[in-house]
Design a protein around this motif. Sequence first.
Motif, short mmCIF file in Angstrom:
data_model
loop_
_atom_site.label_atom_id
_atom_site.label_comp_id
_atom_site.label_asym_id
_atom_site.label_seq_id
_atom_site.Cartn_x
_atom_site.Cartn_y
_atom_site.Cartn_z
N GLY A 117 4.90 1.92 8.19
CA GLY A 117 5.17 3.33 7.95
C GLY A 117 6.33 3.55 7.00
O GLY A 117 6.69 4.68 6.68
N ARG A 118 6.93 2.44 6.53
CA ARG A 118 8.06 2.51 5.60
C ARG A 118 7.67 1.83 4.29
O ARG A 118 7.57 0.61 4.22
CB ARG A 118 9.30 1.82 6.21
CG ARG A 118 9.78 2.47 7.48
CD ARG A 118 11.08 1.84 7.97
NE ARG A 118 10.97 0.40 8.16
CZ ARG A 118 10.46 -0.17 9.27
NH1 ARG A 118 10.01 0.60 10.25
NH2 ARG A 118 10.40 -1.47 9.38
N PRO A 119 7.45 2.60 3.24
CA PRO A 119 7.02 2.03 1.96
C PRO A 119 8.12 1.17 1.34
O PRO A 119 9.25 1.65 1.14
CB PRO A 119 6.74 3.25 1.09
CG PRO A 119 6.67 4.41 2.03
CD PRO A 119 7.52 4.06 3.19
N TYR A 120 7.79 -0.08 1.04
CA TYR A 120 8.78 -0.95 0.38
C TYR A 120 8.04 -2.13 -0.23
O TYR A 120 7.15 -2.70 0.40
CB TYR A 120 9.80 -1.47 1.40
CG TYR A 120 11.13 -1.84 0.78
CD1 TYR A 120 12.16 -0.92 0.72
CD2 TYR A 120 11.33 -3.10 0.22
CE1 TYR A 120 13.38 -1.24 0.14
CE2 TYR A 120 12.53 -3.43 -0.37
CZ TYR A 120 13.56 -2.50 -0.41
OH TYR A 120 14.75 -2.82 -0.99
N LEU A 121 8.40 -2.46 -1.46
CA LEU A 121 7.81 -3.62 -2.13
C LEU A 121 8.90 -4.52 -2.65
O LEU A 121 9.82 -4.07 -3.34
CB LEU A 121 6.92 -3.19 -3.31
CG LEU A 121 6.37 -4.35 -4.17
CD1 LEU A 121 5.35 -5.17 -3.38
CD2 LEU A 121 5.77 -3.83 -5.47
N GLU A 149 2.99 -1.58 -6.16
CA GLU A 149 3.94 -0.51 -5.83
C GLU A 149 3.19 0.73 -5.36
O GLU A 149 3.55 1.34 -4.34
CB GLU A 149 4.77 -0.15 -7.06
CG GLU A 149 5.88 -1.11 -7.37
CD GLU A 149 6.62 -0.76 -8.65
OE1 GLU A 149 7.79 -1.12 -8.75
OE2 GLU A 149 6.02 -0.13 -9.54
N ALA A 150 2.16 1.12 -6.09
CA ALA A 150 1.41 2.33 -5.75
C ALA A 150 0.71 2.19 -4.40
O ALA A 150 0.72 3.12 -3.58
CB ALA A 150 0.40 2.65 -6.85
N ILE A 151 0.12 1.03 -4.15
CA ILE A 151 -0.55 0.80 -2.87
C ILE A 151 0.46 0.84 -1.73
O ILE A 151 0.26 1.52 -0.72
CB ILE A 151 -1.30 -0.54 -2.88
CG1 ILE A 151 -2.47 -0.51 -3.87
CG2 ILE A 151 -1.82 -0.88 -1.47
CD1 ILE A 151 -3.08 -1.87 -4.16
N SER A 152 1.58 0.12 -1.89
CA SER A 152 2.60 0.05 -0.84
C SER A 152 3.16 1.42 -0.51
O SER A 152 3.30 1.79 0.66
CB SER A 152 3.74 -0.88 -1.27
OG SER A 152 3.29 -2.17 -1.54
N ILE A 153 3.50 2.19 -1.54
CA ILE A 153 4.10 3.50 -1.33
C ILE A 153 3.13 4.44 -0.62
O ILE A 153 3.47 5.09 0.37
CB ILE A 153 4.56 4.10 -2.67
CG1 ILE A 153 5.77 3.34 -3.21
CG2 ILE A 153 4.87 5.60 -2.53
CD1 ILE A 153 6.12 3.66 -4.65
#
Length: 204
Positions: A117-121, A149-153
Motif C-alpha cells: 500500500g506504499r508506493p516505492y521503487l 515506476e508507473a506500475i509501483s506507484i
Amino acid sequence: MTGPVTSRTATIVRETSESRVELSLDLDGTGASEISTSVPFFDHMLTAFAKHSLTDLRVTSTGDTHIDAHHTVEDTSIVLGQAIRQALGDKSGIARYGDALVPLDEALAQAVVDISGRPYLVHTGEPVGFEQHLIGGHFTGSLVRHSFEAISIHAALTVHVRVLGGRDPHHIAEAEYKALARAFRQAKALDPLVDGIPSTKGAL
C-alpha cells in the motif's frame, strides 16, 4: 478465518491526448495474454509478465509512437498498476511478499515485491549506457525503470529490482520483467494460512 475470495479482476480504459489504453486482467489466471501496445518490444515484456506472474492480461494501446514510445509505455504501465490495485481489493488472504531471482543467459535480475500500500521503487544495477540503448527499434532501455515506476506507484507496491549481471540489453530487460513477474506471482498468491489482511495495522 478468511472467507470466500471474490473475483480478483479489473477492467480500465484510460484516454488522453497522447494515448488510449484498454486493459483487463485476472490475478487468478493462467498467464494467458493478448497484448497490442504498438510498441513491439513492450508487447514482448508484458506477455512475459503475464505468463510468469500467472495473470491473465489483455491490453490494447495506441498512442503517439510516431513521436516516441514513451507516452504509450508510460500510460499503459499506469493503467496496469491501477488495474492491479483494483483487482487486489482489500488484500485479504494474500501472501503479501515475493522474491525472485531470474536468469536469462548471461543476464541475472532479482525482484522483491511487497504489496504494502506504499508506493516505492528501488532500481539498481543496469549497466552504464543501458538507458540509451534502443531495443527492438522502438523501446529505449530507460523505459524499463519508467515502466516499473508507473506500475509501483499506481499499484501501491514496494518494489526492489536489481540487475546482478548482463551484457545484452534485450536479455537484461527481459530478466528484469520476468523477475518482477515471479516476485509478484508469489506476493499476490492467496495463502490458506493467512487470516485476513497480512498486516499488524489491519490494512494495506
